[in-house]
Design a protein around this motif. Structure first.
Motif, PDB file in Angstrom:
ATOM      1  N   ASP A 214      -0.653  -4.788  -3.408  1.00  0.00           N
ATOM      2  CA  ASP A 214      -1.759  -4.979  -4.350  1.00  0.00           C
ATOM      3  C   ASP A 214      -2.676  -6.053  -3.790  1.00  0.00           C
ATOM      4  OD1 ASP A 214      -3.351  -4.599  -6.515  1.00  0.00           O
ATOM      5  OD2 ASP A 214      -2.277  -6.006  -7.796  1.00  0.00           O
ATOM      6  N   GLY A 215      -3.981  -5.864  -3.962  1.00  0.00           N
ATOM      7  CA  GLY A 215      -4.981  -6.839  -3.551  1.00  0.00           C
ATOM      8  C   GLY A 215      -5.840  -7.243  -4.728  1.00  0.00           C
ATOM      9  N   SER A 216      -6.310  -8.489  -4.680  1.00  0.00           N
ATOM     10  CA  SER A 216      -7.086  -9.031  -5.807  1.00  0.00           C
ATOM     11  C   SER A 216      -8.256  -9.821  -5.262  1.00  0.00           C
ATOM     12  CB  SER A 216      -6.192  -9.916  -6.690  1.00  0.00           C
ATOM     13  OG  SER A 216      -6.943 -10.514  -7.716  1.00  0.00           O
ATOM     14  N   ARG A 217      -9.416  -9.661  -5.893  1.00  0.00           N
ATOM     15  CA  ARG A 217     -10.620 -10.378  -5.503  1.00  0.00           C
ATOM     16  C   ARG A 217     -11.255 -11.010  -6.739  1.00  0.00           C
ATOM     17  NH1 ARG A 217     -13.426 -13.455  -2.087  1.00  0.00           N
ATOM     18  NH2 ARG A 217     -15.607 -13.534  -2.733  1.00  0.00           N
ATOM     19  N   THR A 218     -11.454 -12.335  -6.682  1.00  0.00           N
ATOM     20  CA  THR A 218     -12.113 -13.062  -7.778  1.00  0.00           C
ATOM     21  C   THR A 218     -13.390 -13.705  -7.249  1.00  0.00           C
ATOM     22  OG1 THR A 218     -10.834 -15.057  -7.309  1.00  0.00           O
ATOM     23  CG2 THR A 218      -9.875 -13.491  -8.863  1.00  0.00           C
ATOM     24  N   ASP A 219     -14.026 -14.505  -8.106  1.00  0.00           N
ATOM     25  CA  ASP A 219     -15.279 -15.155  -7.697  1.00  0.00           C
ATOM     26  C   ASP A 219     -15.055 -16.243  -6.658  1.00  0.00           C
ATOM     27  OD1 ASP A 219     -16.530 -13.511  -9.479  1.00  0.00           O
ATOM     28  OD2 ASP A 219     -16.502 -14.988 -11.122  1.00  0.00           O
ATOM     29  N   THR A 220     -13.852 -16.804  -6.616  1.00  0.00           N
ATOM     30  CA  THR A 220     -13.587 -17.942  -5.736  1.00  0.00           C
ATOM     31  C   THR A 220     -12.753 -17.582  -4.517  1.00  0.00           C
ATOM     32  OG1 THR A 220     -11.667 -18.531  -7.076  1.00  0.00           O
ATOM     33  CG2 THR A 220     -13.787 -19.571  -7.635  1.00  0.00           C
ATOM     34  N   LEU A 221     -11.792 -16.685  -4.633  1.00  0.00           N
ATOM     35  CA  LEU A 221     -10.911 -16.381  -3.517  1.00  0.00           C
ATOM     36  C   LEU A 221     -10.399 -14.951  -3.633  1.00  0.00           C
ATOM     37  CD1 LEU A 221      -7.774 -16.544  -4.808  1.00  0.00           C
ATOM     38  CD2 LEU A 221      -8.297 -18.975  -4.726  1.00  0.00           C
ATOM     39  N   ALA A 222      -9.739 -14.502  -2.558  1.00  0.00           N
ATOM     40  CA  ALA A 222      -9.126 -13.172  -2.508  1.00  0.00           C
ATOM     41  C   ALA A 222      -7.678 -13.329  -2.069  1.00  0.00           C
ATOM     42  CB  ALA A 222      -9.879 -12.251  -1.545  1.00  0.00           C
ATOM     43  N   GLY A 223      -6.819 -12.457  -2.571  1.00  0.00           N
ATOM     44  CA  GLY A 223      -5.400 -12.545  -2.263  1.00  0.00           C
ATOM     45  C   GLY A 223      -4.802 -11.181  -2.049  1.00  0.00           C
ATOM     46  N   ALA A 224      -3.674 -11.148  -1.317  1.00  0.00           N
ATOM     47  CA  ALA A 224      -2.933  -9.913  -1.025  1.00  0.00           C
ATOM     48  C   ALA A 224      -1.473 -10.176  -1.310  1.00  0.00           C
ATOM     49  CB  ALA A 224      -3.134  -9.477   0.422  1.00  0.00           C
ATOM     50  N   GLY A 225      -0.852  -9.300  -2.078  1.00  0.00           N
ATOM     51  CA  GLY A 225       0.565  -9.427  -2.404  1.00  0.00           C
ATOM     52  C   GLY A 225       1.336  -8.218  -1.928  1.00  0.00           C
ATOM     53  N   VAL A 226       2.474  -8.462  -1.293  1.00  0.00           N
ATOM     54  CA  VAL A 226       3.312  -7.398  -0.737  1.00  0.00           C
ATOM     55  C   VAL A 226       4.731  -7.628  -1.213  1.00  0.00           C
ATOM     56  CG1 VAL A 226       4.118  -6.242   1.338  1.00  0.00           C
ATOM     57  CG2 VAL A 226       1.833  -7.261   1.295  1.00  0.00           C
ATOM     58  N   LEU A 227       5.354  -6.598  -1.734  1.00  0.00           N
ATOM     59  CA  LEU A 227       6.750  -6.647  -2.181  1.00  0.00           C
ATOM     60  C   LEU A 227       7.491  -5.497  -1.528  1.00  0.00           C
ATOM     61  CD1 LEU A 227       8.917  -7.910  -4.046  1.00  0.00           C
ATOM     62  CD2 LEU A 227       8.224  -6.253  -5.778  1.00  0.00           C
ATOM     63  N   GLU A 228       8.485  -5.842  -0.683  1.00  0.00           N
ATOM     64  CA  GLU A 228       9.288  -4.852   0.017  1.00  0.00           C
ATOM     65  C   GLU A 228      10.693  -4.881  -0.551  1.00  0.00           C
ATOM     66  OE1 GLU A 228       8.982  -5.979   4.023  1.00  0.00           O
ATOM     67  OE2 GLU A 228       6.830  -5.651   4.161  1.00  0.00           O
ATOM     68  N   ASN A 229      11.189  -3.713  -0.908  1.00  0.00           N
ATOM     69  CA  ASN A 229      12.461  -3.634  -1.609  1.00  0.00           C
ATOM     70  C   ASN A 229      13.311  -2.546  -0.988  1.00  0.00           C
ATOM     71  OD1 ASN A 229      14.496  -3.972  -3.432  1.00  0.00           O
ATOM     72  ND2 ASN A 229      13.527  -2.770  -5.031  1.00  0.00           N
ATOM     73  N   SER A 230      14.603  -2.845  -0.780  1.00  0.00           N
ATOM     74  CA  SER A 230      15.586  -1.863  -0.362  1.00  0.00           C
ATOM     75  C   SER A 230      16.785  -2.000  -1.274  1.00  0.00           C
ATOM     76  CB  SER A 230      15.976  -2.061   1.111  1.00  0.00           C
ATOM     77  OG  SER A 230      16.743  -3.241   1.248  1.00  0.00           O
TER      78      SER A 230
ATOM     79  N   GLU B 176      -5.886  -4.619   3.042  1.00  0.00           N
ATOM     80  CA  GLU B 176      -5.266  -5.733   3.761  1.00  0.00           C
ATOM     81  C   GLU B 176      -3.798  -5.879   3.379  1.00  0.00           C
ATOM     82  OE1 GLU B 176      -6.261  -7.763   6.052  1.00  0.00           O
ATOM     83  OE2 GLU B 176      -8.414  -7.413   6.196  1.00  0.00           O
ATOM     84  N   ALA B 177      -3.499  -5.786   2.088  1.00  0.00           N
ATOM     85  CA  ALA B 177      -2.103  -5.900   1.646  1.00  0.00           C
ATOM     86  C   ALA B 177      -1.259  -4.754   2.199  1.00  0.00           C
ATOM     87  CB  ALA B 177      -2.044  -5.928   0.118  1.00  0.00           C
ATOM     88  N   LEU B 178      -1.816  -3.537   2.211  1.00  0.00           N
ATOM     89  CA  LEU B 178      -1.071  -2.385   2.732  1.00  0.00           C
ATOM     90  C   LEU B 178      -0.793  -2.532   4.226  1.00  0.00           C
ATOM     91  CD1 LEU B 178       0.089   0.479   2.500  1.00  0.00           C
ATOM     92  CD2 LEU B 178      -2.237   1.358   2.823  1.00  0.00           C
ATOM     93  N   ILE B 179      -1.791  -2.959   5.004  1.00  0.00           N
ATOM     94  CA  ILE B 179      -1.614  -3.098   6.453  1.00  0.00           C
ATOM     95  C   ILE B 179      -0.595  -4.185   6.763  1.00  0.00           C
ATOM     96  CG2 ILE B 179      -2.795  -3.784   8.576  1.00  0.00           C
ATOM     97  CD1 ILE B 179      -5.296  -2.395   7.484  1.00  0.00           C
ATOM     98  N   ILE B 180      -0.617  -5.280   6.015  1.00  0.00           N
ATOM     99  CA  ILE B 180       0.360  -6.360   6.234  1.00  0.00           C
ATOM    100  C   ILE B 180       1.776  -5.847   5.974  1.00  0.00           C
ATOM    101  CG2 ILE B 180       1.166  -8.592   5.362  1.00  0.00           C
ATOM    102  CD1 ILE B 180      -1.785  -9.264   4.801  1.00  0.00           C
ATOM    103  N   GLY B 181       1.969  -5.125   4.883  1.00  0.00           N
ATOM    104  CA  GLY B 181       3.300  -4.622   4.561  1.00  0.00           C
ATOM    105  C   GLY B 181       3.808  -3.621   5.587  1.00  0.00           C
TER     106      GLY B 181
END
Length: 465
Positions: A125-141, A164-169
């Motif tokens: 999941d990726g998030s974009r706000t007025d001040t910053l942008a973030g990418a979260g990745v959760l890998e589970n087995s 960006e979050a997908l490519i990182i994961g």
């Protein structure tokens, strides 16, 4: 099964004077007494055996439990000295938030083998706000769960943050050696663009889409699924967390010099040499290529195979072949059929590749739903081992123990032991002297008078003083 029942009946007849006073445990893969008593009509040989066994107290013990206890006892008495202690591995996993195979070289091959047993689930999941942008990745087995949160130090749109979050994961999973993955995301645009259902009309997202497709091709099996935002809560929280996170530049900034070196693919598209020869024939080409190309031709730059009945087949490779097998086996009209039937369905739709039958059989064997809801296998779960003697009390092994120091109170100096090969029954007697007369008397009184004349005898070698 009747042979095992006959063995039980014969053993009970031979050892009757031992079994009448005690409860006898029957160690076997199946409950023989239950099998005989569950017969609809007790007649013939089964009925005779049941009546003969009714005077004994029999108790069934599964052979698996006995064998498992024996293996546990063996491992406890013979520990492995070259393997690291379990506590060392636990400390390493507690101090490393992200599994680095260079820190545990002894377990690198083992870790890569375990992660490929079942597919990993990637939530991004990726998030974009007025001040910053973030990418979260959760890998589970099944046994591991890794969470990553990145703060993007460049201006981007919300869809760019998702990519960006997908490519990182995906790069993290490739670094771990994972081959089968399931990608879950709440962005309908990203998932459908990866499925090639939506066209990418934005020049900002085109490089991200090409990079994501390039990474997905390197996996053996990929399953893309769009999920609602409620199910992607953990990755969404990682993308919008207000904690200290690792800053990361855009993928376009470090795409030319990646931090992780990519391995060269060994598997090459089988269509490339055929297409090259059809476009530009060369007599110096490989003889095998010149022979195979007789069955193929090009139409609109697509490789087609000539069918025997005049129907042409489109040649596919890689990810497209996997999608065809998944759709024919477990798709909308799929019935989870066997590999040859999947091959017939794919060829009926007009597709072909050289290893189609082998790949379809492998794909059908690896389907988890078929394994969970398939027919119960009645074959033994362990390989059948031949026995030395197929009948009780047919062969005995003799051994003489001694001389014993100090002697017993009755001046016994030796012990003679006889063991049955089939039932492992033991007969033993202390002796004052090891002579031929005493051994013959032991065999006559304890073996021949009780169990009859034996077929063969074996002496276990050794020196006795």
């Amino acid at each position: 099964m009747e042979k095992l029942c006959l063995t039980l009946y014969f053993s009970a007849c031979k050892l009757r004077h031992y079994m009448l006073s005690f409860t006898t445990c029957i160690i076997a893969q199946t409950d023989l007494v239950k099998y005989m008593l569950s017969r609809p009509i007790l007649r013939g040989r089964i009925g005779k055996w049941v009546l003969a066994l009714s005077e004994f107290s029999l108790q069934y013990v599964p052979q698996k439990a006995v064998k498992g206890q024996a293996i546990a006892d063996f491992l406890a008495h013979h520990p492995m000295l070259d393997t690291l202690a379990v506590r060392d591995l636990e400390v390493a996993t507690e101090t490393i938030t992200r599994p680095d195979l260079t820190c545990l070289p002894e377990y690198a091959a083992l870790y890569q083998a375990t992660v490929s047993l079942q597919p990993w689930v990637l939530y991004f999941d990726g998030s974009r706000t007025d001040t910053l942008a973030g990418a979260g990745v959760l890998e589970n087995s099944a046994a591991d769960r890794f969470s990553y949160s990145f703060q993007l130090e460049f201006w981007c749109t919300n869809n760019q943050a998702e990519y960006e979050a997908l490519i990182i994961g995906l790069e993290v999973l490739l670094e771990l050696g994972v081959q089968d993955i399931q990608v879950h995301g709440d962005s309908l645009l990203v998932i459908n663009q990866l499925r090639e259902k939506f066209r990418c009309t934005s020049f900002l997202l085109a490089p991200y889409l090409d990079r994501a497709l390039e990474l997905l091709v390197q996996f053996d099996d990929v399953d893309l699924e769009h999920i609602p935002r409620e199910r992607n809560f953990a990755a969404n929280e990682l993308a919008g967390a207000r904690v200290e996170r690792r800053t990361l530049p855009s993928w376009l900034a470090w795409a030319d010099s990646p931090a992780v070196a990519a391995l060269d693919l060994i598997d090459v598209d089988w269509r490339v040499p055929l297409i090259a020869y059809l476009k530009q024939p060369d007599h110096s080409a490989d003889r095998k290529i010149r022979f195979l190309v007789l069955n193929y031709f090009l139409r609109n730059d697509e490789l087609l195979q000539r069918g025997e009945d005049g129907v042409d087949f489109k040649c596919v490779y890689g990810r497209e072949a996997k999608c065809l097998m998944r759709e024919a086996h477990a798709g909308v009209c799929g019935a989870h059929q066997a590999g040859p039937k999947i091959r017939w369905l794919i060829r009926r739709q007009g597709y072909y590749w050289p290893s189609i039958l082998k790949d379809c059989i492998t794909f059908a064997k690896g389907c988890q739903d078929c394994q969970a809801h398939g027919l119960v296998q009645h074959i033994p779960n362990i390989p059948m081992q031949p026995i030395i003697k197929p009948w009780p009390t047919r062969g005995w092994a003799l051994d003489l123990i001694g001389m014993i120091h100090p002697h017993s109170s009755l001046q016994h100096k030796f012990i003679i032991v006889a063991t049955d090969f089939f039932t492992k029954w033991v007969e033993a007697e202390p002796l004052k002297e090891a002579s031929g007369a005493t051994i013959r008397q032991f065999i006559f009184n304890h073996i021949i008078c009780r169990f009859g004349i034996q077929r063969c005898w074996y002496r276990i070698g050794g020196q006795h003083s």
